[in-house]
Design an enzyme around this catalytic site. Structure first.
Site, PDB file in Angstrom:
ATOM      1  N   ASP A 139      39.339 -58.434 -29.760  1.00 23.77           N
ATOM      2  CA  ASP A 139      37.971 -57.964 -29.979  1.00 23.77           C
ATOM      3  C   ASP A 139      37.077 -59.124 -30.378  1.00 23.77           C
ATOM      4  O   ASP A 139      37.357 -59.833 -31.353  1.00 23.77           O
ATOM      5  CB  ASP A 139      37.949 -56.879 -31.058  1.00 23.77           C
ATOM      6  N   HIS A 146      24.194 -57.710 -35.093  1.00 24.06           N
ATOM      7  CA  HIS A 146      25.268 -57.094 -35.887  1.00 24.06           C
ATOM      8  C   HIS A 146      25.818 -58.103 -36.901  1.00 24.06           C
ATOM      9  O   HIS A 146      26.044 -57.764 -38.066  1.00 24.06           O
ATOM     10  CB  HIS A 146      26.385 -56.609 -34.961  1.00 24.06           C
ATOM     11  N   ARG A 155      27.542 -61.457 -47.463  1.00 21.90           N
ATOM     12  CA  ARG A 155      27.014 -62.746 -47.955  1.00 21.90           C
ATOM     13  C   ARG A 155      25.494 -62.719 -47.856  1.00 21.90           C
ATOM     14  O   ARG A 155      24.923 -63.271 -46.911  1.00 21.90           O
ATOM     15  CB  ARG A 155      27.545 -63.906 -47.099  1.00 21.90           C
ATOM     16  N   GLU A 211      32.266 -48.448 -34.379  1.00 20.63           N
ATOM     17  CA  GLU A 211      31.556 -49.594 -33.809  1.00 20.63           C
ATOM     18  C   GLU A 211      31.300 -49.321 -32.333  1.00 20.63           C
ATOM     19  O   GLU A 211      32.245 -49.118 -31.557  1.00 20.63           O
ATOM     20  CB  GLU A 211      32.343 -50.900 -33.995  1.00 20.63           C
ATOM     21  N   GLU A 213      30.890 -50.376 -28.895  1.00 20.35           N
ATOM     22  CA  GLU A 213      31.273 -51.577 -28.142  1.00 20.35           C
ATOM     23  C   GLU A 213      31.490 -51.222 -26.684  1.00 20.35           C
ATOM     24  O   GLU A 213      31.611 -50.058 -26.317  1.00 20.35           O
ATOM     25  CB  GLU A 213      32.586 -52.171 -28.690  1.00 20.35           C
ATOM     26  N   ASP A 245      35.529 -49.284 -31.874  1.00 18.78           N
ATOM     27  CA  ASP A 245      36.426 -49.989 -32.793  1.00 18.78           C
ATOM     28  C   ASP A 245      36.240 -49.393 -34.185  1.00 18.78           C
ATOM     29  O   ASP A 245      35.507 -49.918 -35.020  1.00 18.78           O
ATOM     30  CB  ASP A 245      36.079 -51.489 -32.779  1.00 18.78           C
ATOM     31  N   LYS A 265      41.065 -52.468 -39.187  1.00 15.47           N
ATOM     32  CA  LYS A 265      40.637 -52.289 -37.797  1.00 15.47           C
ATOM     33  C   LYS A 265      41.709 -51.669 -36.916  1.00 15.47           C
ATOM     34  O   LYS A 265      41.382 -51.129 -35.857  1.00 15.47           O
ATOM     35  CB  LYS A 265      40.296 -53.670 -37.198  1.00 15.47           C
ATOM     36  N   THR A 269      41.614 -47.475 -32.021  1.00 14.60           N
ATOM     37  CA  THR A 269      40.525 -47.972 -31.173  1.00 14.60           C
ATOM     38  C   THR A 269      40.459 -47.031 -29.976  1.00 14.60           C
ATOM     39  O   THR A 269      41.470 -46.821 -29.301  1.00 14.60           O
ATOM     40  CB  THR A 269      40.803 -49.410 -30.685  1.00 14.60           C
ATOM     41  N   THR A 371      30.777 -55.229 -31.794  1.00 11.16           N
ATOM     42  CA  THR A 371      29.710 -54.238 -31.971  1.00 11.16           C
ATOM     43  C   THR A 371      28.442 -54.677 -31.255  1.00 11.16           C
ATOM     44  O   THR A 371      28.042 -55.842 -31.331  1.00 11.16           O
ATOM     45  CB  THR A 371      29.406 -54.050 -33.463  1.00 11.16           C
ATOM     46  N   GLU A 385      25.477 -50.642 -40.845  1.00 13.87           N
ATOM     47  CA  GLU A 385      24.163 -51.265 -40.667  1.00 13.87           C
ATOM     48  C   GLU A 385      23.051 -50.251 -40.906  1.00 13.87           C
ATOM     49  O   GLU A 385      22.070 -50.539 -41.595  1.00 13.87           O
ATOM     50  CB  GLU A 385      24.046 -51.846 -39.256  1.00 13.87           C
TER      51      GLU A 385
HETATM   52 CA    CA Z   1      34.718 -54.702 -33.527  1.00 16.52          CA
END
Ligand code: CA
Length: 441
Positions: A139, A146, A155, A211, A213, A245, A265, A269, A371, A385
């Site tokens: 992935d 994203h 961060r 996610e 994707e 995901d 993760k 999936t 994503t 998000e």
């Molecule tokens: Ca992903």
């Protein structure tokens, strides 16, 4: 990839359901999957979606109606997984697509129409499996929007890592937990460190996310030690699907430094049943460029063709259907919508990056884009998000509920399609999955 008669927006099929204006599967699409009649014990076999039907490629192959390379490709596609077809390469894929197109068009030869008609199965009567034996699943992480949105959660002062604009970043995922759309999964257990806590806790995920994707499947592979130049990359890509995901953010954010995603993760999936081929996507290719004031791709990730048409404009949306939506009989709420064209790296760059050190890719391997979030808030491809890291409730107007993360009983549906003036609209169908309670409570 040049346009040809199979992209003609005026083309029609003798199968009426293929000609509806909203159909995902007109004659210009012809996506591949693996299916059998629902509830049967028959072997899965390859199929192609047309209108509201599936063309049984095992039946087509047995009918003897195809010849030469198209017949060889149909024979390979008659298997329970499409690895063999994918290994054959673009000439075989094109031969089969063009033969099926010829047999499905409104003015097809009567013998072909009769033969194909006998190979149709209603989509409403079939079940699917994952379309290849996935040897490896990787992935990527190629949406700068994203990366910035999630980076701000982890961060706040330095959301984008310094490598992002130079390397298509990825991690090696887990092929064994890739499931076909419609497969429910249990909320995972794991270890999480709450903000300000001095020790982690173990328990069911409290920050479960999806996610949005897309995935793409590897066609012919490369020998160990032999990189794939970017100019040849798309010869190694069979086609694209929708991919979710599923992510346990509390587990992921605690475990991922310094080696990257692991258990947060790999519990599930989901992929869509249908793979839209690169030939079918040809009309929707768009230019690729990094902004002029940002790092430009190193030469091994750069080519004139990639700049001219490395992107793909796939419209995407995320829908959420909760238990309350189902109880009240109301339509799912749309959480967001965006396009694949906003990604910071193209699928050719991702594939070339994966193989540049000589890593060998194999037919049927699955690669994810990461994503897909567009530049605005409304285009975010994950609920972490939309909820700003769980600090802002996301409204579900149809039921009056809100979400910061997913709850048990939630079904997330991904949809994708391509449309533009002068081309037929084609779709990817759906990729959906439902959250079940954690095992043991
Ligand atoms: Ca992903």
């Amino acid at each position: 990839m040049e346009l040809n008669h199979t992209h003609d927006p005026a083309a029609r099929s003798w199968l009426a359901s293929a000609n509806g204006p909203g159909s995902d599967f007109p004659i210009q699409n012809l996506p591949f999957g693996v299916f059998r009649r629902r509830g049967s014990t028959a072997a899965f076999r390859g199929g192609v979606a047309i209108g509201d039907q599936v063309i049984d490629l095992a039946a087509v192959s047995a009918s003897g109606v195809l010849s030469d390379l198209a017949a060889d490709a149909a024979r390979a596609a008659a298997q329970p997984a499409l690895n063999g077809l994918m290994a054959m390469g673009p000439a075989a894929w094109r031969a089969l697509r063009h033969a099926l197109f010829a047999a499905l068009r409104h003015d097809a030869d009567a013998t072909l129409v009769s033969a194909l008609h006998a190979c149709l199965v209603p989509q409403s009567a079939v079940e699917h499996s994952v379309p290849t034996r996935i040897g490896d699943y990787t992935d990527f992480y190629t949406s700068i929007h994203h990366a910035r949105n999630v980076g701000r959660v982890i961060r706040p002062d330095d959301p984008l890592t310094p490598n992002f604009q130079w390397i298509p970043i990825a991690y090696h995922g887990r092929a064994s937990s890739v499931v076909i759309s419609g497969t429910p999964f249990h909320r995972p257990h794991g270890q999480a460190m709450a903000p300000g806590a001095s020790a982690p806790v173990y328990g069911p995920c409290r920050r479960l996310d999806y996610e949005l994707e897309m995935g793409f499947y590897v066609g012919p592979g490369n020998a160990l030690g032999q990189p794939i130049p970017i100019g040849e990359a798309e010869q190694h890509i069979f086609g694209m699907c929708l991919l979710n995901d599923w992510s346990a953010r509390d587990h992921q954010f605690w475990e991922m430094a310094p080696l990257g995603p692991f258990l947060g993760k790999n519990f599930c999936t989901s992929v869509s049943p249908w793979i839209v081929t690169m030939e079918a996507l040809a009309p929707y290719r768009v230019p690729f460029a990094h902004p002029a004031d940002e790092p430009q791709p190193l030469p091994y990730l750069d080519s004139p063709a990639n700049s001219a048409q490395g992107g793909v404009d796939v419209q995407l949306e995320v829908l959420l259907e909760s238990a309350q939506h189902r109880a009240k009989g109301v339509a799912p709420d749309r959480l967001s919508a965006t396009s694949l064209r906003h990604q910071y790296w193209t699928i050719a760059q991702m594939l070339t990056q994966h193989a540049n050190n000589g890593c060998n890719l194999q037919p049927g391997d699955l690669l994810g884009t990461g994503t897909i979030s567009g530049p605005t808030y409304e285009e975010a491809g994950a609920i972490v998000e939309l909820s700003l890291g769980g600090t802002r409730a996301v409204a579900l107007p149809a039921t009056g509920e809100t979400r910061t993360f997913l709850e048990d009983g939630d079904t997330v549906v991904l949809r994708g399609w391509c449309e533009k003036t002068g081309a037929a609209r084609i779709g990817f169908g759906r990729c959906e999955g439902t959250v079940l309670p954690a095992v043991g409570g």
